[in-house]
Design a protein around this motif. Structure first.
Motif, short mmCIF file in Angstrom:
data_model
loop_
_atom_site.label_atom_id
_atom_site.label_comp_id
_atom_site.label_asym_id
_atom_site.label_seq_id
_atom_site.Cartn_x
_atom_site.Cartn_y
_atom_site.Cartn_z
N GLU A 1 -1.56 -4.40 6.82
CA GLU A 1 -2.09 -3.25 6.10
C GLU A 1 -2.61 -3.70 4.74
OE1 GLU A 1 -0.45 0.86 4.06
OE2 GLU A 1 0.70 -0.07 5.66
N ILE A 2 -3.79 -3.22 4.37
CA ILE A 2 -4.39 -3.59 3.09
C ILE A 2 -3.78 -2.72 1.98
CG2 ILE A 2 -6.52 -3.76 1.77
CD1 ILE A 2 -6.33 -5.75 4.08
N THR A 3 -3.11 -3.39 1.06
CA THR A 3 -2.52 -2.73 -0.10
C THR A 3 -3.05 -3.43 -1.34
OG1 THR A 3 -0.61 -4.21 -0.18
CG2 THR A 3 -0.40 -2.22 1.20
N LYS A 4 -2.76 -2.87 -2.51
CA LYS A 4 -3.17 -3.54 -3.75
C LYS A 4 -2.53 -4.92 -3.85
CE LYS A 4 -4.83 -0.15 -6.90
NZ LYS A 4 -6.13 -0.64 -7.25
N ALA A 5 -1.27 -5.02 -3.43
CA ALA A 5 -0.57 -6.31 -3.48
C ALA A 5 -1.20 -7.33 -2.54
CB ALA A 5 0.91 -6.11 -3.14
N SER A 6 -1.56 -6.89 -1.33
CA SER A 6 -2.16 -7.84 -0.39
C SER A 6 -3.56 -8.24 -0.85
CB SER A 6 -2.18 -7.27 1.02
OG SER A 6 -3.01 -6.12 1.11
N ALA B 1 -0.85 -15.61 2.17
CA ALA B 1 -2.17 -14.98 2.27
C ALA B 1 -2.82 -15.30 3.61
CB ALA B 1 -3.07 -15.43 1.11
N ALA B 2 -2.61 -16.51 4.11
CA ALA B 2 -3.19 -16.90 5.39
C ALA B 2 -2.56 -16.13 6.55
CB ALA B 2 -3.02 -18.40 5.61
N ASP B 3 -1.30 -15.71 6.39
CA ASP B 3 -0.58 -14.99 7.44
C ASP B 3 -0.79 -13.48 7.39
OD1 ASP B 3 0.42 -17.34 8.44
OD2 ASP B 3 2.34 -17.19 7.39
N MET B 4 -1.70 -13.00 6.55
CA MET B 4 -1.87 -11.56 6.38
C MET B 4 -2.86 -10.95 7.36
SD MET B 4 -1.79 -11.15 2.32
CE MET B 4 -0.71 -9.75 2.09
N GLY B 5 -3.36 -11.72 8.28
CA GLY B 5 -4.32 -11.18 9.25
C GLY B 5 -3.75 -9.98 9.98
N GLY B 6 -4.45 -8.88 9.93
CA GLY B 6 -4.01 -7.66 10.60
C GLY B 6 -3.02 -6.83 9.81
#
Length: 137
Positions: free
Chosen positions: A46-51, A39-44
């Motif tokens: 694409e926003i999905t339901k999973a993310s 979760a910390a590495d998700m910067g930038g």
């Protein structure tokens, strides 16, 4: 707070023995570091339901682990209960409503949860604190 480095300290307060290696805690935190790290590495990304779900779970774990300074720390059973609530998705709605780590709303949410458990299942909470395990609780 760096959760990846702080996970091993969950359950340790100024006036308690180290409970970081307790069987009860080991079972709960399995996979938690990976979830927090991803979760910390998700910067930038694409926003999905999973993310969104992963980020919500990260916020729930951070809420469960947050302990305001000067509170003396939680018992092992309280730490386990808060982390179980986070891992089971029981804090998701509260997180969506703004109950985040370090906020008054977040503190009230966790305090309410723990007070409810202390009053409704005190024997089981005590058993976890004494045995360091949740097998019989």
């Amino acid at each position: 707070m760096d959760p990846q480095r702080s996970v091993t300290r969950v359950g340790i307060g100024a006036d308690t023995e180290s409970r970081a290696d307790a069987q009860a805690l080991r079972r709960i935190v399995e996979g938690m570091r990976l979830i927090l790290s991803q979760a910390a590495d998700m910067g930038g990304a694409e926003i999905t339901k999973a993310s969104e779900k992963q980020i919500r779970r990260q916020k729930a774990y951070l809420l469960a682990m947050h302990q305001p300074s000067g509170t003396g720390g939680r018992t092992l059973s309280e730490s386990c209960a808060a982390l179980l609530a986070a891992s089971g998705g029981y804090l998701d709605n509260a997180v969506d409503d703004g109950a985040l780590a370090g906020t008054e709303k977040g503190s009230s949410t966790i305090d309410g949860l723990l007070e409810h458990l202390r009053s409704s299942i005190p024997d089981q909470m005590r058993e976890v604190d004494e045995s360091l395990d949740m097998t019989n609780a």
